[in-house]
Design an enzyme around this catalytic site. Structure first.
Site, PDB file in Angstrom:
ATOM      1  CG  ASP A   1      -2.813   4.905   0.683  1.00 32.85           C
ATOM      2  OD1 ASP A   1      -2.670   5.857  -0.291  1.00 32.85           O
ATOM      3  OD2 ASP A   1      -3.717   4.074   0.321  1.00 32.85           O
TER       4      ASP A   1
ATOM      5  CB  SER B   1      -0.917  -0.039   1.213  1.00 30.44           C
ATOM      6  OG  SER B   1      -1.393   1.287   1.464  1.00 30.44           O
TER       7      SER B   1
END
Lengths: 319, 319, 319, 319
Positions: free
Chosen positions: A128, A126
Site C-alpha cells: 500500500d 506493504s
C-alpha cells in the site's frame, strides 16, 4: 548477538522472500544463527521456530508471498500472549528479531522492545506504500506492475467496445497505488482518499470525451475512497455511462517480485542484520533516495506517508 | 468476388487482430479489396465502412482486443435494420463477409446469407470455447494463460496465509476455462455448469487437507455455475473456512494474444478469404486437429461444444 | 516560448514514449505547440519535423522503443550539419528542445545551446545507467526486469542440467545492470568493468559448490568487462566446467516499459517542458531521491555515474 | 505392476514437471509406488532412485525445467552400462518406466524394452517439435511464446532505429519454431532447413521495403539452416543492410510453462501411467487432434515430423 529470529507478519508482500534470504545469509556471514518464526506473532506464541540454513533460502528470491508464512494474531495483543511469545524466544536463545511487515507488525515489535527488551529491526513490507520513513515499501513496485498489466488488458477490451470501466485497486487509506497506476496506464480519472471525489466533474469530462468520439473511459478507484460499484452507480446516475466494474483483488498482493523488490528486499534484509549486529534496535530500514537509513519506530508511527501533490497534479495534466 | 467486408462482433477476444490482418492481406494477395466494418452489425447499419490497406494492419497482430471494435446491435435483429445493413454493403459493392465473433455474430451472418444472399464465412472468436465445430475458438488460449497467471499469483498469497480462495472465471454456460485453469494451476476443486456441485464433498476435502496441515485451498468457479460469493458463503456454512473471493473479471478477455492465438487467427483469417474466393458461404472455419476445416453454420448451431469427461476426471485425479 | 521540439536520440530505451507523451501534453497545457523531430539530429538536419497533437500520443505510454525513432548522425558533428539543423528549427519557429537520450545526445544539445543559443532540457534515456546526475536513467528499470526474467529462465534449464552458464548483459563501460541483475537472480558471480576480474577465485568457488553437489553456476558478465565467450573459455581452462554462453542482446533494450519507467518518463517529460517555460536551459532532469531536479549539462559531463560499493559487496555476501 | 520409475532425459523442456506430477499422482491413485530416477539414464546407472510421494510434486506444475534433472549418458550406450541400469531397476523392483524426453531418450527406452523386457511408455518432451507421432511435443508452446515475446521486444528497438535484425532460434534440424514464430511476430522472412534459402530474394524484398520507407526488417533463422551471423554477413554482401544479430539461446528452453504445456504434460503423464497399468509398452503418448493416442516406438522412429507446407506459405503470404 548469537541468534536472531526472522519473521513476516500482516499482509504478505512481494519481496519478503528476498529479505528473508538476505537476512539469513547476512546472519550466517556474521557468525550468527538465524531462526525462522512461522506465521508471525502466532508462530512466536505457538513456538513454531526452527533454524534456517544457507540452502533453505536458495531459489526463494524469485517467489511471491513469504515462505515463512504470515497470520494475524489476536492473542499477541494480550499481555499473556506476549509473555508466551517472549518465553519461546528465550527458549531458543533468540536475542534479536528481523520483523518484516506493515505498521501493525512493527507495533508488535515495538511492544516487545519496550516491555521485554527484545531487540528488533523492522522492514517495511506493504503493497500500500502507507508506511512513513521509507520512500517506498517492499512490494509496492511489484504490485504496481501487476495492476498496470491488468489495466492494460482491461484497456484492450474497453477500447474494443468503447466502454467505461471503473477499476478498484488496493491501498487501504492511501491513494498511492491508484495514482501511480493511473499515470502509468494513462487512465482518464482517479478517485483517492486524499482528495474529495468530484463525480460531476468526472462525468462532465467523460461526456466531453464522448463528444470527441472517445467512448472508452478508465476510472481507477482506490479502495480507501469507496467501492468501485458505488462509484459506477453514481457515474451512471450522473450521466448515461454503462460502466463495467472490476475489482482487481488479491492478484495485486501475490505478484512474482520484480527486480526492484528483489534488490530492495536484499538490501533491507542485509541492513537489518547489520543493524542488529551493531546494537541497533527499535528502528525500521527505510529507503531514502538511494540509501538505506534506520528510522526509529517512534518516528515511523508519528507521521503518515503523504502522497506527493505534484504526482496527483501530473495525472490530471497528462490524462 | 472483388470486394469483401471484415468485421468483429460480440465480445472481443484476443487473436481477432491477427485474423483481421490475415484476412486483409490474403484478400489483397487475391486481388480483392478488403473493407473494414466498424463495431460489427451496428457499423454495418450506420455505414461505418472503409477500405483497409496492407499497412493499416501492420503491427496489430500483437495487440489485444480488436482494431475494428465491436458492439451489440439491437437494431440488426429487426428486418428494417438488416435491410439498412444490406443497403450499405451494396453501396460499397461488398459481396462477401468475414465475420469474426461468437455464435450470436454467426447467427447474424446466417440471416444475411439466407434472407439476402450475402455470402459469409465465420471465424469463431470467443474466450469461452463454447462454439461447436472447432476444437478451440480464437482467444481461448490467451484467456487461459491470463487466468493461470492470475491464479498463480493468488496462490502465492493464499499459500502465505494458509487461506481458502474462491475464484470466479468466465465461460458463460461452459466450464472449459474453469476446468483447464484448474488442471494448469493445480486447483483443489472446480465447480462448473456441466456437473452438479458437491459443496459438502468439497468442504469435506478441505477439512481433510486441513487435518494434513494444508490450509491453502483454491476453488475455481465457472460463472455459469453460479457466483463465487454464493459458493464462498455456502462453503463457510458447510465448515469453518474463511474464504476470500476474487472475480477475475475483464482481464480475462483483454489479454495480449499468445503465439497460439496469433497463429490461429492468421490461419483462420487467410482460410476464410480463400473460402470466399472459392465460392463457399455459410460456413465457419474450425480447427480440427491440425487442420482448418469449413463447418456449415447449420452444424455449428445444431450442437453444443461438449467438455471432455476425461478432462474433468483428470482434474480430480491430480488435485 | 511558443513552439518546442521534442526528439529522441542515440540508443532507444523503454520509457521514452512516456516522456514524449508527457512533453507533448504539458506543452499543450501551457499553450505551446509541440513539434516532433524524427530520428534525432539526423531528422533535425533533414527537416523531418511535424506538429504533435494531443491524440498523436494516445496509447503510446505502454509501447517500447520510441515513436519519434532515433538514429546516429555523423553530419551533426560538423559545423555545416549543425547550421542546417538550426536553420530547420528556425524555419518552424522552434525556440526550445526536449532532448531524450544518452550523453552523446545531450552533448549535441549542449553544442546547440552554446553555439547557437538554442535552449534545451535533456532527459537521461539509457538502459546502461551510466549518466551522472540522476539516480537512475529512463529505461534501466525495464531493462533490468527483462534481464532478470531471461536469467530466471536460463536458471531453470541450468538447474535441470546442473550446468554452468556465462551470461553477457549490456551496460557499456558500466557494471550496473550486471550487478543488479546478479543480486535479483541470486547469481553466483559477476564480472564488471569496475572491478578486476578474479577468474581463479570464481573457478575456485564453483569447485567448492560442485563439492557441495551444486553443479549449477550462473556467472553474469557486463559487456564492458569483456566477452562472455572469452570468460567461458578462461573458466574452462581454469577448471573443468563445460560452460554454456548466452549473450542476451537487443531484447534488453526493447522491453515494454514497466510502471517505474512509464511514471519516470511522464515526470521527466512534464518537468522538462515546465523548465523550458521557466527559462531554464542546458540542464538535464535528474531523479534524485523522490525529486526531479535540474542538473546543468556541465555537471552531467564532468563526472561519472559510480556504482555503489555496498551494492557490489551485497552481491558477494548473498551469493 | 506395483512400482514404476519416472525420469526425464535429454534436453529439458517446459511442461516436464507437469508430466512428472501427473505420473506420480496417477500411479498413487492406481495403488502403485512411483519412483523418481535422477538425471535420466545417468542416474539409472548410478542408482539415484528414490520414492516420490504425493506432496513431493506439489507446486511443481508451474516451474520450468525438470525437478528430476536430466543429463546425457555415454555409458548407457554400452551393454555394460545398460546392465548396470537394469540391475538398479531390479533392485528397487521397478517394473515399468515413464520416460520423458526426445527421440534419444525414447531410443534408450526401446533398448531396455527389447533387450531386457523393461516396459516403458514415452512422453515426447522437446521444444523443437521434431518428434513424429504427436501434433506437438511438450514444451513447444512455451518455447514459442518465449521466442515471440523476445522478438516483439527486438521489434520495438528495430522499429525505433529502422534496422534489420537477424534472429537465430532453436529447432535443431526442424524449422517449426522459426516458421511459427515468424507468423506470430509478423516477421519479414524466415530461413529454415526444409527450404533452400533464397538470400538474393530476401535482399530484394528488403530493398523494396526500404524504397517504401520500411527500413525495419526481421529475418528469423532456424539454427538447423545455418548461423545467423553467416546469414547476416551474406545479407550485407547482397545489399547494404547493416544487420544486427541476436542468438536467442537457452531462454528458449527454460520458460515457465504455459497453460497448454501444463495441461499437455498432465494429460500425457496420467495417460502414460494408465497405459502401463493396462500392460502397454514400447509406445509413446501422442497428441493427435484433441486425443492422447499411443504410438509404437517403431512408428515414432520410422518417420520425421514434417512441417506443413501451408504454414510455410502462410508466412510468406502475410508478411
Amino acid at each position: 548477538m548469537k541468534k536472531i529470529g526472522i519473521m513476516t507478519s500482516g499482509g504478505d508482500s512481494p519481496g519478503m522472500n528476498g529479505a528473508i534470504r538476505a537476512a539469513v545469509r547476512a546472519a550466517i556471514n556474521y557468525g550468527m544463527t538465524p531462526y525462522g518464526i512461522l506465521s508471525g506473532y502466532k508462530g512466536m506464541i505457538e513456538g513454531s521456530i526452527f533454524e534456517l540454513k544457507h540452502s533453505d533460502v536458495s531459489n526463494i528470491i524469485s517467489r511471491g508471498g513469504t515462505i515463512l508464512q504470515t497470520a494475524r494474531s489476536l492473542e499477541f495483543k494480550t499481555e499473556e500472549g506476549q509473555k508466551k511469545a517472549v518465553a519461546n524466544l528465550e527458549k531458543y536463545g533468540i536475542e534479536g528479531l528481523v520483523v518484516i511487515g506493515g505498521d501493525g507488525s512493527l507495533s508488535g515489535a515495538k511492544v516487545l522492545d519496550e516491555k521485554f527488551g527484545i531487540k528488533s529491526i523492522g522492514i517495511p513490507g506493504s503493497i500500500d506504500n502507507d508506511i512513513y520513513g521509507t520512500d517506498v515499501s517492499l512490494g509496492v513496485d511489484t504490485a504496481l506492475n501487476v495492476i498496470m498489466d491488468s489495466i492494460d488488458m482491461i484497456n484492450n477490451t474497453a477500447s474494443s467496445h468503447g466502454r467505461t470501466f471503473v477499476i478498484e485497486v488496493m491501498g487501504r487509506h492511501c491513494g498511492y497505488l491508484a495514482v501511480m497506476a493511473g499515470i502509468a496506464t494513462g487512465a482518464d480519472a482517479v478517485i483517492i482518499p486524499e482528495v474529495e471525489p468530484d463525480l460531476a466533474g468526472i462525468a462532465e469530462k467523460f461526456k466531453k470525451r464522448a463528444a470527441d468520439c472517445k467512448t472508452r473511459n478508465i476510472l481507477i478507484v482506490a479502495e480507501g475512497a469507496g467501492s468501485a460499484y458505488d462509484f459506477g452507480k453514481k457515474l451512471q446516475e450522473a450521466g448515461t455511462f454503462d460502466a463495467r466494474i472490476t475489482v482487481l483483488g488479491h492478484v495485486q498482493r501475490g505478484g512474482f517480485p520484480t527486480y526492484f523488490d528483489r534488490v530492495l528486499g536484499s538490501r533491507m534484509g542485509a541492513a537489518a542484520v547489520e543493524g542488529l549486529m551493531n546494537g541497533k534496535t527499535a528502528v525500521m530500514t527505510g529507503l531514502q533516495g538511494n540509501q538505506i537509513k534506520f528510522v526509529p519506530y517512534e518516528e515511523v508511527f508519528s507521521k503518515r506517508h503523504e502522497l506527493n501533490n505534484n504526482i496527483i497534479k501530473l495525472l490530471d495534466d497528462l490524462a
